[in-house]
Design a protein around this motif. Structure first.
Motif: not given
Length: 438
Positions: A291, A295, A298-299
Motif C-alpha cells: 500500500i 501511494l 502515485t504521488a
C-alpha cells in the motif's frame, strides 16, 4: 595467458561466422569443472559479447547460445561427479589443488540448493559446484531444475553488459551517454554492494541502512532525471532496435504481470492468505509495503508529471516517472523474497532476494522494451519499492525479528499467487497486444 587471449579475440574478430560457436563453447568451458577455473571465461564472454552486439548476433541469439553452453557445462560436470564420486579427488589437477573441491563441497553442504544459485556468480565455485552436486548424489531432477534457472540469470548477467557495450559502440548515441551511464551504474552497484555486505555481516542496522540508501538514491534520481536525457534516449534506442513480433507477444505477457489490476488482486490475495494462515505480522508487513509503495508512486508520478516516450501508435495516458509497473512488481516480489528468507543466514536471505527480484526485473525491462517508460523510470520504481520494503521490515522488527513461516503456509500462498498472476496476465491478451503496438 594474455597473448593467448589476444589471439583468440583477434581471430574471432576476423572470422565472425564462428562467433556463435565460440560463445557456446566459452560458456560451456566457463561452467565446466576445473576448466572454468583455469580459463579466463568472464573476460572472454565479455569480449565475445561486445563482438555479438556490434551487429554479428541478435541479443536473444547471444543469450540462448550462452545459456545452452553453460547448461551443458553444468551437466557434464554433474555427470563427472556422479560417475566418479569421491575418487574424483585422485585426478592429477584436483590432487594438486584439493582446496578447489574442498571449498565447493563445504559450500554445498552448508547451503544446499541455494549454493547452486548463489555460487553461480562466484568464480572459483561456479565450475566446481555442479560436480560436487553429482559427487554427493543430488537427485538429477532437482539439479537440472535449479541449473536451468541459475543458467538463465547467469547468461543475462555475463553476456548483456558486453552485448550492450558492442551495440552502444555501433549506434550513434547522444553526447554524454557514457558519462551518465557510468554515474548511474556506480551509484546503483555501490548501493547494492553496501547492502549485501551489511546483510552478510549480520549487521543490526542492515535494514535501516538499506532503506536509507535506496531512498537516498531515489532522491538523487528525482532531482537528477532531467540531466539523464542522453542515457534515457540512448538506452531506448538500443532496446527498440531489438523489437520483433515474436518477442512483442512475450513482453506484453510479462508486462501484464505488473498491471495495476494484476498487482492489486495479487497483493490482496497474498494478504488474505497470510491472515487465514494466522501470520499476522507477515500480513501487516506485506499489506503495509504494497500500500505504501502504491501511494508513494502515485504521488510522485503526479508531482513530476513526466511525459511517456513517444513510441506507441496510441500513447498510454497518465505519467511516466516513476514506473508504477516497476514499483509494484518489485514491492510484491521483494515481499515474497523477504518472507522466504526469514530465520535464515545472510547468504540465503540474499539468495531469496535475488530470485525474487528476477521476475520484477523482467517486468520492469518489458516496459522499456514496449516503449511506455524511460529506463530511469523503472530504476526509480525499483528504488522506491526497495526503500519502502526495507523500511517496513525495519519497523516490523523493532521489538522482535519477523519469524519464518512454516512450509505449509508457502504451499498455500505461493501456488495461489502464481496462478492468479498467470491467469490475469493471459486474460484478454490479444487486446493487450493491440494496445502496445507501435
Amino acid at each position: 595467458m594474455t597473448q593467448w587471449f589476444d589471439q583468440v579475440t583477434t581471430w574471432l574478430g576476423a572470422n565472425p561466422e564462428w562467433l556463435g560457436l565460440a560463445i557456446f563453447l566459452i560458456a560451456c568451458i566457463e561452467c565446466l569443472a576445473v576448466a572454468g577455473i583455469l580459463v579466463p571465461g568472464v573476460a572472454l564472454l565479455f569480449a565475445v559479447g561486445v563482438m555479438a552486439g556490434s551487429g554479428a548476433l541478435e541479443l536473444w541469439e547471444t543469450l540462448l547460445l550462452a545459456y545452452t553452453g553453460g547448461l551443458l557445462g553444468d551437466l557434464i560436470s554433474y555427470g563427472i561427479g556422479r560417475r566418479f564420486h569421491q575418487n574424483i579427488r585422485r585426478l592429477p589437477v584436483l590432487r594438486n589443488h584439493p582446496e578447489w573441491i574442498n571449498g565447493a563441497e563445504s559450500y554445498f553442504q552448508r547451503y544446499g540448493v541455494a549454493s547452486l544459485l548463489v555460487g553461480r556468480y562466484i568464480g572459483p565455485l561456479r565450475p566446481m559446484l555442479p560436480m560436487v552436486a553429482g559427487m554427493l548424489d543430488m537427485p538429477f531432477p532437482r539439479f537440472i531444475a535449479v541449473s536451468m534457472l541459475a543458467a538463465a540469470g547467469w547468461a543475462v548477467a555475463y553476456l548483456v553488459p558486453g552485448w550492450a557495450t558492442g551495440a552502444a559502440l555501433r549506434l550513434p548515441l547522444p553526447e554524454g551517454f557514457w558519462g551518465e551511464a557510468g554515474v548511474v551504474m556506480v551509484v546503483v552497484l555501490g548501493m547494492l554492494a553496501v547492502i549485501a555486505h551489511n546483510t552478510l555481516r549480520e549487521k543490526r542496522w542492515a535494514n535501516p541502512m538499506a532503506a536509507a540508501l535506496c531512498l537516498a538514491a531515489l532522491a538523487a534520481m528525482l532531482v537528477g532525471w532531467p540531466h539523464l536525457q542522453a542515457l534515457d534516449q540512448g538506452l531506448m534506442a538500443l532496446v527498440q532496435e531489438q523489437r520483433n513480433g515474436s518477442l512483442d507477444r512475450l513482453m506484453v505477457l510479462v508486462t501484464r504481470l505488473g498491471d495495476f489490476t494484476t498487482q492489486l488482486l495479487a497483493g490482496a490475495l497474498l494478504a488474505t492468505l497470510l491472515l487465514v494462515a494466522r501470520q499476522w505480522r507477515a500480513a501487516c508487513f506485506a499489506a503495509g509495503t504494497l500500500i505504501a509503495t502504491a501511494l508513494a508512486n502515485t504521488a510522485l508520478k503526479h508531482f513530476f508529471a513526466r511525459a511517456r516516450p513517444d513510441i506507441l501508435a496510441e500513447p498510454l495516458g497518465s505519467f511516466s516517472f516513476p514506473s508504477g509497473h516497476s514499483s509494484a512488481a518489485f514491492a510484491f516480489f521483494l515481499v515474497l523474497g523477504i518472507l522466504a528468507g526469514r530465520g535464515q543466514p545472510g547468504r540465503l536471505r540474499l539468495t531469496w532476494l535475488l530470485l525474487a527480484a528476477l521476475p520484477a526485473v523482467a517486468i520492469a525491462l518489458s516496459r522499456v522494451y514496449l516503449g511506455v517508460h524511460w529506463p530511469t523510470d523503472i530504476v526509480a520504481g525499483g528504488l522506491l519499492a526497495g526503500g519502502i520494503a526495507a523500511a517496513s521490515l525495519a519497523l516490523m522488527q523493532r521489538a522482535a525479528p519477523l519469524e519464518a513461516m512454516p512450509p505449509k503456509v508457502w504451499v498455500l500462498v505461493l501456488p495461489a499467487c502464481l496462478a492468479l498472476l498467470g491467469g490475469v496476465a493471459t486474460w484478454a491478451l490479444p487486446e493487450a497486444l493491440a494496445r502496445y503496438s507501435y
